[in-house]
Design a protein around this motif. Structure first.
Motif, PDB file in Angstrom:
ATOM      1  N   ASP A  19       0.816  -1.213   0.000  1.00 36.93           N
ATOM      2  CA  ASP A  19       0.000   0.000   0.000  1.00 36.93           C
ATOM      3  C   ASP A  19       0.851   1.265   0.000  1.00 36.93           C
ATOM      4  O   ASP A  19       1.963   1.275   0.540  1.00 36.93           O
ATOM      5  N   SER A  20       0.270   2.302  -0.531  1.00 30.05           N
ATOM      6  CA  SER A  20       0.882   3.615  -0.448  1.00 30.05           C
ATOM      7  C   SER A  20       0.974   4.018   1.025  1.00 30.05           C
ATOM      8  O   SER A  20       0.028   3.815   1.783  1.00 30.05           O
ATOM      9  N   GLY A  21       2.127   4.526   1.433  1.00 30.73           N
ATOM     10  CA  GLY A  21       2.274   5.026   2.794  1.00 30.73           C
ATOM     11  C   GLY A  21       2.858   4.051   3.794  1.00 30.73           C
ATOM     12  O   GLY A  21       3.096   4.413   4.951  1.00 30.73           O
ATOM     13  N   VAL A  22       3.120   2.813   3.374  1.00 27.44           N
ATOM     14  CA  VAL A  22       3.656   1.832   4.332  1.00 27.44           C
ATOM     15  C   VAL A  22       5.155   2.025   4.596  1.00 27.44           C
ATOM     16  O   VAL A  22       5.698   1.483   5.556  1.00 27.44           O
ATOM     17  N   GLY A  23       5.800   2.803   3.713  1.00 29.35           N
ATOM     18  CA  GLY A  23       7.212   3.109   3.940  1.00 29.35           C
ATOM     19  C   GLY A  23       8.182   2.478   2.952  1.00 29.35           C
ATOM     20  O   GLY A  23       9.382   2.408   3.229  1.00 29.35           O
ATOM     21  N   CYS A  26      10.934   4.896   1.935  1.00 25.25           N
ATOM     22  CA  CYS A  26      11.815   5.158   3.083  1.00 25.25           C
ATOM     23  C   CYS A  26      12.748   3.980   3.349  1.00 25.25           C
ATOM     24  O   CYS A  26      13.905   4.173   3.734  1.00 25.25           O
ATOM     25  N   ASN A 125       6.744  -2.968   8.426  1.00 24.52           N
ATOM     26  CA  ASN A 125       7.523  -1.752   8.665  1.00 24.52           C
ATOM     27  C   ASN A 125       6.856  -0.863   9.727  1.00 24.52           C
ATOM     28  O   ASN A 125       5.721  -1.100  10.123  1.00 24.52           O
ATOM     29  N   LYS A 126       7.576   0.152  10.155  1.00 22.36           N
ATOM     30  CA  LYS A 126       7.177   1.098  11.204  1.00 22.36           C
ATOM     31  C   LYS A 126       7.132   0.415  12.573  1.00 22.36           C
ATOM     32  O   LYS A 126       6.293   0.724  13.422  1.00 22.36           O
ATOM     33  N   ASP A 128       8.877   0.839  14.936  1.00 24.16           N
ATOM     34  CA  ASP A 128       9.129   1.799  16.036  1.00 24.16           C
ATOM     35  C   ASP A 128       7.835   2.314  16.659  1.00 24.16           C
ATOM     36  O   ASP A 128       7.858   2.828  17.778  1.00 24.16           O
ATOM     37  N   LEU A 129       6.716   2.156  15.965  1.00 23.57           N
ATOM     38  CA  LEU A 129       5.447   2.693  16.477  1.00 23.57           C
ATOM     39  C   LEU A 129       4.747   1.665  17.376  1.00 23.57           C
ATOM     40  O   LEU A 129       3.616   1.237  17.109  1.00 23.57           O
ATOM     41  N   SER A 155      12.206  -0.875  10.836  1.00 24.50           N
ATOM     42  CA  SER A 155      11.863   0.533  10.949  1.00 24.50           C
ATOM     43  C   SER A 155      12.814   1.333  10.066  1.00 24.50           C
ATOM     44  O   SER A 155      14.019   1.367  10.333  1.00 24.50           O
ATOM     45  N   ALA A 156      12.258   1.951   9.040  1.00 23.57           N
ATOM     46  CA  ALA A 156      13.085   2.826   8.199  1.00 23.57           C
ATOM     47  C   ALA A 156      13.499   4.049   9.007  1.00 23.57           C
ATOM     48  O   ALA A 156      14.535   4.658   8.752  1.00 23.57           O
ATOM     49  N   LYS A 157      12.693   4.384  10.004  1.00 24.98           N
ATOM     50  CA  LYS A 157      12.977   5.560  10.824  1.00 24.98           C
ATOM     51  C   LYS A 157      14.208   5.356  11.704  1.00 24.98           C
ATOM     52  O   LYS A 157      15.113   6.184  11.722  1.00 24.98           O
TER      53      LYS A 157
HETATM   54  P1  GDP Z   1       5.475   4.495   0.418  1.00 30.56           P
HETATM   55  O1  GDP Z   1       4.263   5.179  -0.134  1.00 30.56           O
HETATM   56  O2  GDP Z   1       5.188   3.057   0.739  1.00 30.56           O
HETATM   57  O3  GDP Z   1       6.690   4.648  -0.439  1.00 30.56           O
HETATM   58  O4  GDP Z   1       5.766   5.183   1.837  1.00 30.56           O
HETATM   59  P2  GDP Z   1       6.861   6.316   2.188  1.00 30.56           P
HETATM   60  O5  GDP Z   1       8.219   5.715   2.185  1.00 30.56           O
HETATM   61  O6  GDP Z   1       6.639   7.495   1.314  1.00 30.56           O
HETATM   62  O7  GDP Z   1       6.476   6.633   3.708  1.00 30.56           O
HETATM   63  C1  GDP Z   1       5.179   7.060   4.033  1.00 30.56           C
HETATM   64  C2  GDP Z   1       5.187   7.777   5.396  1.00 30.56           C
HETATM   65  O8  GDP Z   1       5.539   6.871   6.428  1.00 30.56           O
HETATM   66  C3  GDP Z   1       6.197   8.927   5.484  1.00 30.56           C
HETATM   67  O9  GDP Z   1       5.572   9.973   6.182  1.00 30.56           O
HETATM   68  C4  GDP Z   1       7.343   8.361   6.279  1.00 30.56           C
HETATM   69  O10 GDP Z   1       7.996   9.359   7.023  1.00 30.56           O
HETATM   70  C5  GDP Z   1       6.636   7.355   7.182  1.00 30.56           C
HETATM   71  N1  GDP Z   1       7.490   6.209   7.516  1.00 30.56           N
HETATM   72  C6  GDP Z   1       8.134   5.388   6.665  1.00 30.56           C
HETATM   73  N2  GDP Z   1       8.799   4.435   7.309  1.00 30.56           N
HETATM   74  C7  GDP Z   1       8.587   4.634   8.625  1.00 30.56           C
HETATM   75  C8  GDP Z   1       9.015   3.960   9.820  1.00 30.56           C
HETATM   76  O11 GDP Z   1       9.726   2.956   9.818  1.00 30.56           O
HETATM   77  N3  GDP Z   1       8.557   4.473  11.014  1.00 30.56           N
HETATM   78  C9  GDP Z   1       7.757   5.575  11.078  1.00 30.56           C
HETATM   79  N4  GDP Z   1       7.375   5.985  12.279  1.00 30.56           N
HETATM   80  N5  GDP Z   1       7.339   6.220   9.971  1.00 30.56           N
HETATM   81  C10 GDP Z   1       7.745   5.768   8.764  1.00 30.56           C
END
Ligand code: GDP
Ligand code: MG
Length: 178
Positions: A19-23, A26, A125-126, A128-129, A155-157
């Protein structure tokens, strides 16, 4: 080099699905550039990034990473995107059950239409949350096991498990014989 395959220096196409937004973007930028920028709207666009890693047995693996956003919006185009991919990384967000359901959809698609010897990884992913977690590690593990995939939470963060993800994929690649 006339198309010869060097078994000590592998070059593999890797696609990210989810999905869009999953990271996804990142994860790629963390792996390739060691960076995390929470504000930038990351768009890798039509081109790809590459990153080479060395394994303990002195082989190298060059990942050619495809991270386009098109597959999120136009599912019908996805087979073009993952055609010829040696590796598919299916990503969900551990705070989003919807994204986990979508990940399972992508796994089925890859099983139907991907290369038969494709290496698939499932990534939560994420990680850390913690407080917002809605998909358990057990759920991710079960799904991966059922589908013969490698599973990891990242966690990409914080960079947690990002290098490990790519190292484990590299170890699982089929080796061409010399
Ligand atoms: P994509 O649409 O799957 O490519 O997602 P993006 O890489 O653009 O990330 C979407 C949002 O999730 C951004 O606001 C990132 O800062 C946030 N994000 C990505 N990875 C992580 C992570 O590991 N932890 C947290 N807390 N936020 C993340
Ligand atoms: Mg993206």
């Amino acid at each position: 080099n006339g198309g010869a395959v060097d078994p000590k220096n592998l070059k593999v196409k890797l696609v990210l699905l989810g999905d869009s937004g999953v990271g996804k973007s990142c994860i790629v930028l963390r792996f390739v550039r060691g960076q995390f920028d929470p504000t930038s709207k990351v768009t890798v666009g039509a081109s790809f990034l590459s990153q080479t890693i060395a394994l303990q047995d002195s082989t190298t693996v060059k990942f050619e990473i495809w991270d386009t956003a098109g597959q999120e919006r136009y599912a019908a185009l996805a087979p073009l995107y993952y055609r010829g991919a040696a590796v598919a990384v299916v990503v969900y967000d551990i705070t989003s059950p919807e994204s986990f359901a979508k990940a399972q959809y992508w796994v089925k698609e890859l099983q139907k239409h991907g290369s038969p010897d494709i290496v698939m990884a499932l990534v939560g992913n994420k990680a850390d949350l913690h407080e917002k977690r809605e998909v358990t590690t057990q759920d991710g593990n079960d799904c991966a096991e059922k589908n013969g995939m490698f599973f990891i939470e990242t966690s990409a963060k914080t960079a947690d498990n990002i290098n490990q993800l790519f190292e484990e994929i590299a170890k699982r690649l089929p080796r061409p014989s010399a």
